[in-house]
Write an enzyme that holds these catalytic residues in place. Structure first.
Site, PDB file in Angstrom:
ATOM      1  NE  ARG A 106      -2.339  -1.678   3.350  1.00  0.00           N
ATOM      2  CZ  ARG A 106      -2.885  -2.227   4.264  1.00  0.00           C
ATOM      3  NH1 ARG A 106      -4.242  -1.655   4.585  1.00  0.00           N
ATOM      4  NH2 ARG A 106      -2.349  -2.618   5.455  1.00  0.00           N
ATOM      5  CE  LYS A 199     -11.907   3.942   2.468  1.00  0.00           C
ATOM      6  NZ  LYS A 199     -11.170   2.774   2.724  1.00  0.00           N
TER       7      LYS A 199
HETATM    8  C1  R5P Z   1      -7.882   0.643   0.768  1.00  0.00           C
HETATM    9  O1  R5P Z   1      -7.744   1.169  -0.276  1.00  0.00           O
HETATM   10  C2  R5P Z   1      -8.199  -0.880   1.011  1.00  0.00           C
HETATM   11  O2  R5P Z   1      -9.011  -1.287  -0.255  1.00  0.00           O
HETATM   12  C3  R5P Z   1      -9.135  -1.171   2.083  1.00  0.00           C
HETATM   13  O3  R5P Z   1     -10.381  -0.648   1.812  1.00  0.00           O
HETATM   14  C4  R5P Z   1      -8.390  -0.689   3.459  1.00  0.00           C
HETATM   15  O4  R5P Z   1      -7.420  -1.197   3.493  1.00  0.00           O
HETATM   16  C5  R5P Z   1      -9.356  -1.162   4.441  1.00  0.00           C
HETATM   17  O5  R5P Z   1      -8.942  -0.823   5.891  1.00  0.00           O
HETATM   18  P1  R5P Z   1      -9.653  -0.708   7.171  1.00  0.00           P
HETATM   19  O6  R5P Z   1     -10.269  -2.102   7.360  1.00  0.00           O
HETATM   20  O7  R5P Z   1      -8.967  -0.351   8.274  1.00  0.00           O
HETATM   21  O8  R5P Z   1     -10.717   0.038   6.987  1.00  0.00           O
END
Ligand code: R5P
Length: 297
Positions: A106, A199
């Site tokens: 990431r 989001k």
């Molecule tokens: C972000 O771009 C990923 O696709 C996930 O949405 C993210 O890593 C989810 O993180 P969390 O479970 O901490 O909200």
């Protein structure tokens, strides 16, 4: 389709690190290869200082080897370096490195001055003893170029769809814009409608999701993402679905990191599903068929 792994032949070996033993076993079965036993402790109790240890318990001299290891948590990266060195020492002919979950994927760019490109830092070191690399639902496929050897990504979404098939899912929902392509893949495979939310991430444990009317009253909905880390993204989407009368909510991801009590945060969901790229209580389905598919001529 470009095939990165050697054409399957008798005597091929699979070596699995301790982060990926279950998947390594499934993969060996799927490609009809021998699974090499590995010792992860020099003696009972391991190294008291926490250092890793590996020892291949069968010869790999002259063999085509598929090495499987997720790079999470950090200690598994060190273990992977050791496995790669053991394969080189053991005279493996060719090594295809399968990284089911590519940790550090990431941080795929320098977001702020002074930062590293962490995905590149890890990839550069892993390619030293790899002839080809296969990742599964890597966060940004652009990181594949960091490996410097032929590399390709395999989607884990067909595995999610395989698990959800026959479970009466009416709608597949992406919890953010990035996940739209995942929802499209799973929804397409199931032959059901898809929708998405918008989001904005505020911090590690806070997201803001735009309110949106969804046609979910009395429906069964699967929320699909590549990664669940803290569970905040999915829990927020699940609350929106519940508030709008969804009958059943399933959270599904390829990589279940489940950090910081994520599974507690996800209690709003009827079921939480993940693949075996990382093992967790939510692991329900294997990506071995998808990985095996890129190793067949
Ligand atoms: C972000 O771009 C990923 O696709 C996930 O949405 C993210 O890593 C989810 O993180 P969390 O479970 O901490 O909200």
């Amino acid at each position: 389709m470009k095939y990165l792994a050697p054409v399957l032949r008798d005597g091929m070996k699979v070596v699995a690190g301790s982060a990926s033993l279950a998947l390594g076993k499934e993969l060996a079965r799927a490609i009809r290869a021998d699974l090499v036993d590995v010792a992860f402790e020099k003696h009972p109790g391991g190294f008291p200082d926490g250092e890793r240890y590996v020892r291949l318990l069968a010869s790999v001299a002259g063999e085509d080897v598929v090495l499987v290891q997720s790079t999470f948590p950090d200690a598994k990266i060190v273990e992977l370096f050791l496995l790669q060195d053991a394969l080189a020492e053991g005279g493996a002919r060719r090594v295809t490195l399968v990284i089911p979950y590519f940790g550090y994927g990431r941080q795929d760019k320098k977001f702020e001055a002074g930062e590293p490109v962490s995905a590149r830092a890890v990839a550069h070191r892993l390619q030293i003893h790899a002839d080809a690399v296969v990742t599964v639902s890597v966060h940004n496929p652009a990181v594949l170029s960091f490996f410097g050897v032929p590399a390709r990504d395999v989607s884990g979404m067909p595995a999610i769809a395989r698990y959800l098939r026959g479970k009466d899912v009416d709608l597949v929902l992406a919890p953010d814009a990035n996940a739209e392509r995942f929802a499209a893949e799973v929804g397409g495979a199931l032959g059901v409608d898809t929708d998405f939310l918008e989001k904005k991430r505020i911090d590690s444990f806070t997201v803001e999701t735009e309110p949106k009317a969804l046609a979910v009253r009395g429906k069964s909905v699967a929320i699909v993402d590549d990664v669940i880390s803290t569970g905040t993204t999915i829990a927020t989407a699940a609350k929106i679905l519940r508030d709008q009368g969804a009958k059943r909510v399933v959270a599904a991801c390829v990589h279940g990191l489940f950090s910081s009590n994520a599974l507690t945060r996800l209690q709003a969901c009827d079921e939480v599903v993940a693949t075996d790229t990382l093992l967790s209580p939510a692991t329900r389905v294997s990506v071995a068929p998808e990985v095996a598919a890129v190793m067949r001529p």
